[in-house]
Write a protein that holds these residues in place. Structure first.
Motif, PDB file in Angstrom:
ATOM      1  N   TYR A  10      40.299  46.889  44.131  1.00  0.00           N
ATOM      2  CA  TYR A  10      39.922  45.717  43.341  1.00  0.00           C
ATOM      3  C   TYR A  10      41.072  44.706  43.296  1.00  0.00           C
ATOM      4  O   TYR A  10      40.857  43.494  43.506  1.00  0.00           O
ATOM      5  CB  TYR A  10      39.548  46.137  41.917  1.00  0.00           C
ATOM      6  N   GLU A  14      40.349  41.054  44.900  1.00  0.00           N
ATOM      7  CA  GLU A  14      40.010  40.042  43.891  1.00  0.00           C
ATOM      8  C   GLU A  14      41.194  39.154  43.522  1.00  0.00           C
ATOM      9  O   GLU A  14      41.172  38.498  42.472  1.00  0.00           O
ATOM     10  CB  GLU A  14      39.463  40.727  42.635  1.00  0.00           C
ATOM     11  N   ARG A  86      44.493  36.260  39.553  1.00  0.00           N
ATOM     12  CA  ARG A  86      43.983  36.875  38.323  1.00  0.00           C
ATOM     13  C   ARG A  86      44.998  37.789  37.653  1.00  0.00           C
ATOM     14  O   ARG A  86      45.921  38.312  38.280  1.00  0.00           O
ATOM     15  CB  ARG A  86      42.716  37.682  38.639  1.00  0.00           C
TER      16      ARG A  86
END
Length: 396
Positions: A10, A14, A86
């Motif tokens: 992830y 991401e 992020r």
């Protein structure tokens, strides 16, 4: 629920640039250290070190190295951070350099309580009702004691100025995988409440910690200050953190009654951990905050209330705790007290079906009371064999 390999994938796919490794100090404050993705594998395998002597209650400078090991199941994106580059957060277990658990890690204390319940065939679910005030900020950006609005219980806009912020909070929590059940304006000016659907004890405690961080962050972004103080304004309602508990066990209702009886029996001894600040004791005993060690159905003047509910929503509500409590320690003590009640078949005392805020002295004089001050509460905790059995490292 993520696994180690899924977290690694992830973060790579991401565009995750920062990973916050979070933990909780003994007073219930969330702490964290941020690492870059290149350090994530090391964090899982060897842990990330920090200075325990700088965290109150974690020890002194001697042997002060502790390590954070992220729990992959708690991975959550921080929605208020940039979508590109992020930021994610994971809660951590705390360990010594030799790999043994740190005994003042409150998350570990709750895990042990859950394991103890499982050994007795008992499953405990928790749901929190958390209250907070929104205050205006001054020209310097610092908090004032001027409430954001003058609305009252369940008022609507335009009197209720907090509805858009509550909406933003609920949507942010939802994006983080947390399920709010309801939200509304509370009785005090600028006071709000958000309630959560029940979950297992560890998840509920993680969510309670996350909730406070989200509320404070979004309040700040809206030019406001969020206060979880138990009594931020004199002569107004205090902030509570009502804890709803439901249990499943082989004994059914009989075990539930014994569990409740165990909580009532240990209530005074636990109060220092459920109400850990001096302001906590300005709240207790007024404006629907309990003073007496009693229970009843559908009665908000009691320490324990049995709400009107059906099916899976049947539960009992402990009304004394406030948001300054460490949720991991609070939940752990409640589990141990309830298990103690089941183990000893503690009988549930008779309900007190009266409004204890207006009852005659002939009724209240015979009732046991919660501690009136933090000093009294701490004294009861220090003398308690029950507290010493389950929190020996914290009392020392």
């Amino acid at each position: 629920m993520y696994r180690y390999d899924e977290v690694m994938t992830y973060c790579e796919e991401e565009d995750v640039q920062f990973i916050r490794l979070a933990f909780c100090d003994l007073m219930g404050n969330q702490k964290n250290i941020a690492i870059m993705p290149a350090e994530l594998e090391r964090a899982f395998r060897y842990g990330i070190s920090f200075d325990a002597s700088a965290v109150p209650g974690f020890g002194d400078e001697v042997k002060s190295d502790l390590f954070l090991f992220p729990d992959p199941a708690t991975l959550s994106v921080l929605p208020w951070r940039p979508a590109q580059g992020r930021v994610v957060r994971m809660f951590c277990d705390i360990k010594h350099p030799d790999g043994t658990p740190f005994r003042r890690d409150s998350r570990q204390l709750l895990k042990k309580a859950v394991e103890a319940a499982e050994k007795m065939g008992v499953s405990c679910s928790f749901g929190v009702e958390a209250e907070f005030y929104l205050f205006q900020c001054g020209e310097d950006g610092g908090p004032t004691r001027t409430p954001f609005d003058q609305a009252g219980y369940m008022d609507i806009a335009p009197e209720d100025k907090g509805e858009n912020i509550r909406r933003e909070i609920c949507l942010t929590l939802r994006d983080m995988g947390i399920r709010p059940e309801s939200s509304h304006h509370e009785e005090g000016p600028g006071q709000n409440e958000i309630d959560f659907r029940y979950s297992d004890a560890l998840t509920a405690a993680d969510n309670a910690l996350t909730f406070k961080a989200v509320v404070k962050t979004l309040a700040m972004q809206n030019g406001l200050f969020a206060s979880f103080s138990p009594k931020p304004l004199p002569r107004q309602s205090g902030n509570g953190m009502h804890i709803n508990i439901s249990i499943k066990s082989p004994g059914g209702r009989e075990d539930t009654d014994a569990f409740m009886a165990g909580v009532l029996r240990r209530a005074r001894e636990m109060t220092a951990f459920l109400n850990p600040t001096e302001e906590s004791y300005l709240r207790l005993g007024e404006r629907k905050a309990p003073k007496y060690v009693t229970w009843s159905s559908e009665n908000r003047s009691q320490l324990i209330r049995i709400p009107a509910a059906k099916g899976e929503y049947v539960r009992f509500e402990l009304r004394s705790p406030d948001p300054q409590a460490n949720p991991y320690i609070a939940f752990a003590l409640l589990i141990y007290a309830g298990l103690d009640g089941i183990r000893n078949r503690t009988p549930l005392p008779a309900p007190v079906d009266a409004n204890l805020f207006t009852a005659d002295a002939a009724v209240t004089d015979a009732l046991e009371t919660l501690p009136a001050t933090l000093e009294e509460a701490k004294g009861l905790a220090r003398k308690s064999a029950f507290i010493r059995e389950y929190l020996p490292e914290i009392l020392n």
